[in-house]
Design an enzyme around this catalytic site. Structure first.
Site, mmCIF file in Angstrom:
data_model
loop_
_atom_site.group_PDB
_atom_site.id
_atom_site.type_symbol
_atom_site.label_atom_id
_atom_site.label_comp_id
_atom_site.label_asym_id
_atom_site.label_seq_id
_atom_site.Cartn_x
_atom_site.Cartn_y
_atom_site.Cartn_z
ATOM 1 C CG ASP A 1 8.859 3.105 -4.854
ATOM 2 O OD1 ASP A 1 9.149 3.312 -3.827
ATOM 3 O OD2 ASP A 1 7.545 3.571 -5.401
ATOM 4 C CG HIS B 1 5.236 -7.470 -2.166
ATOM 5 N ND1 HIS B 1 4.110 -6.585 -2.047
ATOM 6 C CD2 HIS B 1 5.029 -8.401 -1.398
ATOM 7 C CE1 HIS B 1 2.804 -6.868 -1.651
ATOM 8 N NE2 HIS B 1 4.048 -7.975 -0.935
ATOM 9 C CB THR C 1 -1.716 -0.693 1.068
ATOM 10 O OG1 THR C 1 -2.212 -2.008 0.608
ATOM 11 C CG2 THR C 1 -1.355 -0.784 2.927
HETATM 12 N N1 APR Z 1 -2.207 8.834 -1.502
HETATM 13 C C1 APR Z 1 -2.053 8.209 -0.249
HETATM 14 N N2 APR Z 1 -3.128 7.041 -0.481
HETATM 15 C C2 APR Z 1 -3.445 6.723 -2.433
HETATM 16 C C3 APR Z 1 -3.276 7.650 -3.057
HETATM 17 C C4 APR Z 1 -2.251 8.440 -2.317
HETATM 18 N N3 APR Z 1 -2.021 9.820 -3.351
HETATM 19 N N4 APR Z 1 -3.026 7.078 -4.140
HETATM 20 C C5 APR Z 1 -4.060 5.927 -4.062
HETATM 21 N N5 APR Z 1 -4.003 5.831 -2.917
HETATM 22 C C6 APR Z 1 -4.710 4.790 -1.804
HETATM 23 C C7 APR Z 1 -5.577 3.900 -2.894
HETATM 24 O O1 APR Z 1 -6.345 4.246 -2.294
HETATM 25 C C8 APR Z 1 -5.504 2.818 -2.622
HETATM 26 O O2 APR Z 1 -5.930 1.984 -1.380
HETATM 27 O O3 APR Z 1 -3.640 3.498 -2.344
HETATM 28 C C9 APR Z 1 -4.226 2.595 -2.205
HETATM 29 C C10 APR Z 1 -3.480 1.389 -3.414
HETATM 30 O O4 APR Z 1 -3.438 0.352 -3.400
HETATM 31 P P1 APR Z 1 -2.835 -0.404 -4.860
HETATM 32 O O5 APR Z 1 -3.066 -0.546 -5.658
HETATM 33 O O6 APR Z 1 -4.361 -2.313 -4.260
HETATM 34 O O7 APR Z 1 -1.681 -1.029 -3.702
HETATM 35 P P2 APR Z 1 -0.741 -2.131 -2.310
HETATM 36 O O8 APR Z 1 -2.358 -2.068 -1.920
HETATM 37 O O9 APR Z 1 -0.052 -1.587 -2.445
HETATM 38 O O10 APR Z 1 -0.860 -3.379 -3.118
HETATM 39 C C11 APR Z 1 -0.125 -4.596 -2.978
HETATM 40 O O11 APR Z 1 -0.055 -5.476 -4.813
HETATM 41 O O12 APR Z 1 -0.112 -5.872 -7.142
HETATM 42 C C12 APR Z 1 0.055 -6.262 -6.130
HETATM 43 O O13 APR Z 1 2.627 -6.518 -5.368
HETATM 44 C C13 APR Z 1 1.739 -5.432 -5.487
HETATM 45 O O14 APR Z 1 3.171 -4.653 -3.203
HETATM 46 C C14 APR Z 1 1.196 -4.790 -4.614
HETATM 47 C C15 APR Z 1 1.056 -4.918 -3.630
#
Ligand code: APR
Length: 234
Positions: A89, A104, A176
């Site tokens: 985004d 990404h 993340t």
């Molecule tokens: N504030 C902060 N963190 C949060 C919130 C919030 N309001 N809500 C959820 N989280 C945390 C979750 O606890 C989790 O640890 O955000 C994290 C999201 O993890 P993922 O869904 O695995 O996302 P991400 O780590 O960005 O994924 C990495 O995987 O699918 C691919 O390419 C995609 O860029 C992405 C990559």
């Protein structure tokens, strides 16, 4: 100015109303990742993949940066901030951050299906062009595809991200799950003298590589309020 490097993930945008990927209700529960986020999925059904990203782009028009994005942008007054984001985004830029490395890819851009990273064919879309259709061609004659790094593809921006992380005086991990490499491996390039902070409301299992991590177990907006106070306290 001290250099602050931020590694952000989907949780950064959760309070803006953008779904995360993993966990209950995550995007990968609703859409099989191998169908919509791999080169094989795109080869098998380009229309489905193009529509999936059209939908993500439509969502972009409805969401706004949250306080967490804003506070990261505001830290530029006191720090030389680089945001390394896994998010596709544009909420960091809309909040005002000026140095952003999109590991990404970016939802607002399309590229050639033949040579996705050839800068000559990367195009920024205006909001009225957010619907890409089968048959919309790049100048090399290939179908325009989403400018997204899919699973199994190289991550061309990782070198630039590593160079930035190596120079960090402060490193922040926010929103993340640290499941996806090479992004999750960036912590290995942080100097052992550099303080590391992690903001996430849930427990994140990190291979800390000897770093002592200061964990702030809060959502992005509240965690950033706390971190801003910590970093800017005189
Ligand atoms: N504030 C902060 N963190 C949060 C919130 C919030 N309001 N809500 C959820 N989280 C945390 C979750 O606890 C989790 O640890 O955000 C994290 C999201 O993890 P993922 O869904 O695995 O996302 P991400 O780590 O960005 O994924 C990495 O995987 O699918 C691919 O390419 C995609 O860029 C992405 C990559």
């Amino acid at each position: 100015m001290k250099k602050l490097v931020v590694l952000s993930g989907a949780g950064m945008s959760a309070e803006s109303g953008v779904s995360t990927f993993r966990g209950a209700g995550g995007l990968w529960d609703k859409y099989p990742v191998e169908q919509v986020a791999t080169p094989e999925g795109y080869a098998a059904d380009p229309g489905l993949v193009i529509n999936f990203y059209n939908e993500r782009r439509r969502q972009l028009l409805k969401v706004e940066p949250n306080r967490g994005h804003e506070l990261i942008a505001e830290l530029e007054k006191e720090f030389d901030v680089t945001v390394v984001t896994q998010n596709i985004d544009n909420l960091h830029e809309r909040a005002g951050s000026s140095k952003i490395i999109h590991l990404h890819g970016e939802l607002t851009k399309v590229c050639s299906s033949f040579s996705p990273y050839d800068p000559r064919y990367i195009r920024e879309l205006d909001p009225e062009e957010y619907e890409i259709k089968l048959g919309n061609l790049a100048p090399d004659g290939s179908q325009y595809r989403p400018y997204i790094v899919w699973f199994g593809e190289a991550v061309p921006k990782i070198e630039e991200a590593i160079r930035s992380v190596e120079q960090a005086d402060i490193f922040l991990i926010i929103g993340t799950s640290m499941n996806v490499y090479p992004a999750a491996g960036l912590l290995n390039y942080v100097s052992s003298r550099t303080p590391v902070y992690l903001i996430d409301p849930n427990e994140v299992s990190v291979n800390s590589n000897g770093h002592k991590i200061h964990v702030i177990r809060k959502v992005a907006s509240e965690g950033m309020e706390e971190l801003t106070t910590l970093l800017t306290a005189k």
